[in-house]
Design an enzyme around this catalytic site. Structure first.
Site, PDB file in Angstrom:
ATOM      1  NE  ARG A  81      32.869  38.458  43.233  1.00 44.86           N
ATOM      2  CZ  ARG A  81      32.378  39.524  43.894  1.00 44.86           C
ATOM      3  NH1 ARG A  81      31.083  39.810  43.820  1.00 44.86           N
ATOM      4  NH2 ARG A  81      33.175  40.291  44.616  1.00 44.86           N
ATOM      5  CE  LYS A  93      34.482  36.091  45.774  1.00 45.80           C
ATOM      6  NZ  LYS A  93      35.963  36.176  45.855  1.00 45.80           N
ATOM      7  CG  HIS A 112      37.482  36.432  37.474  1.00 43.43           C
ATOM      8  ND1 HIS A 112      36.301  36.482  38.178  1.00 43.43           N
ATOM      9  CD2 HIS A 112      38.385  37.122  38.222  1.00 43.43           C
ATOM     10  CE1 HIS A 112      36.485  37.145  39.296  1.00 43.43           C
ATOM     11  NE2 HIS A 112      37.733  37.559  39.343  1.00 43.43           N
ATOM     12  NE  ARG A 158      34.835  40.328  39.593  1.00 41.31           N
ATOM     13  CZ  ARG A 158      34.010  41.079  40.329  1.00 41.31           C
ATOM     14  NH1 ARG A 158      32.882  41.530  39.804  1.00 41.31           N
ATOM     15  NH2 ARG A 158      34.303  41.397  41.586  1.00 41.31           N
ATOM     16  CG  HIS A 181      36.760  44.359  44.589  1.00 39.07           C
ATOM     17  ND1 HIS A 181      37.646  44.881  43.671  1.00 39.07           N
ATOM     18  CD2 HIS A 181      36.477  43.098  44.156  1.00 39.07           C
ATOM     19  CE1 HIS A 181      37.881  43.984  42.734  1.00 39.07           C
ATOM     20  NE2 HIS A 181      37.189  42.900  43.003  1.00 39.07           N
ATOM     21  CE1 TYR A 237      41.139  44.171  37.160  1.00 40.79           C
ATOM     22  CE2 TYR A 237      40.207  44.792  39.262  1.00 40.79           C
ATOM     23  CZ  TYR A 237      40.378  43.869  38.266  1.00 40.79           C
ATOM     24  OH  TYR A 237      39.806  42.632  38.375  1.00 40.79           O
TER      25      TYR A 237
END
Length: 295
Positions: free
Chosen positions: A147, A171, A237, A240, A263, A272
């Site tokens: 990120r 995150k 992004h 990414r 994630h 994806y």
């Protein structure tokens, strides 16, 4: 709860201090909960005292104001987290947002670069005052799928050149270790040779040696993309997304890609698989004799 502050302010403080959320995420929570507070005040109510029917009325009013299903989902998610915290703290008896569902939003697939475009973008010339830095920055984004906030916060001590690994704080303050490819390592080593080499120094410093801003990275990437002849809307992004799509296309390992991206929910990574299927469908349509259409 602090008597001098509102429940929403206390909740936002909790997110910032205990859950270490980014400023960007905090701003989103603040906007959504401010809308809730303002609606409650118009009804002569306190936001912390609203019930399920009240929240349904709030979401309905936001829908009538023209908010998209995606925005309504985000707004309801913020409410749900707020009341969950109030419940945990013992200030409410139940979470009034639990039984409420926002309208479903159509899921938009992210745009990606194909492999040739990605290579064309990252192989920027190292000539010029920022050439070495730009090459290292782009190679790292595409190599490791980080990120932009993770790249901006990166320090030299987070990189293990011998093992080809980088440690980042994602995150929610979750740490993960991600491989760094050989091209990215070479580009980063060239950048390190120019730097002072202090382990706690930022890899990509901004003014005064402080952490570079995400905005500066976004603007620089957009400029470099035009110089490299890549005319899609290039942003951090996008690399990414491209990293994830290309990894999944080559490996088929959804769980592995989930771990690399950091994630928490594999459902986030599953988007994806749709991108990969689109690629396979195009290959099928172009190659299979029974799929070809008559001109």
């Amino acid at each position: 709860m602090n008597a001098a502050t509102s429940p929403v302010e206390d909740f936002l403080s909790h997110l910032a201090v205990e859950r270490r959320m980014s400023e960007h995420t905090l701003d989103a929570y603040r906007r959504d909960l401010l809308a809730l507070v303002q609606w409650a005040q118009a009804q002569s109510r306190e936001a912390s005292a609203l019930q399920g029917d009240d929240l349904r009325a709030f979401i309905s009013s936001e829908h009538r104001r023209g908010l998209s299903p995606k925005s309504l989902q985000r707004r309801l998610s913020a409410c749900r987290s707020f009341y969950r915290w109030l419940l945990k703290m013992g200030f409410v008896a139940a979470n009034p947002a639990d039984a409420i569902r926002a309208p479903k939003a159509g899921r938009k697939l992210p745009q990606v670069l194909d492999v040739d475009e990605a290579v064309q973008l990252v192989e920027v010339s190292t000539e010029g005052p920022l050439g070495v830095r730009d090459r290292a920055l782009l190679e790292l984004f595409y190599s490791s799928g980080l990120r932009v906030s993770e790249v901006c916060a990166l320090r030299w001590g987070d990189l293990d050149f011998a093992q080809g690994l980088v440690t980042v704080l994602g995150k929610g303050g979750k740490q993960r270790v991600v491989p760094v490819g050989s091209h990215a390592r070479s580009a980063l080593q060239a950048l390190r040779d120019q730097a002072e080499g202090v382990s706690q120094a930022f890899v990509f410093p901004g003014r005064g040696g402080q952490q570079i801003s995400t905005r500066a990275v976004q603007l620089r990437m957009r400029l470099v993309a035009r110089q490299q002849g890549v005319y899609k809307r290039v942003h951090p992004h996008l690399l990414r997304h491209s990293f994830a799509s290309h990894m999944l296309e080559s490996s088929g390992d959804l769980r592995g890609v989930q771990e690399l991206l950091g994630h928490a929910d594999i459902g986030t990574t599953q988007i994806y698989t749709h991108l990969d299927f689109q690629h396979l469908a195009k290959v099928y349509d172009a190659a299979h004799p029974r799929a070809k259409r008559k001109s």
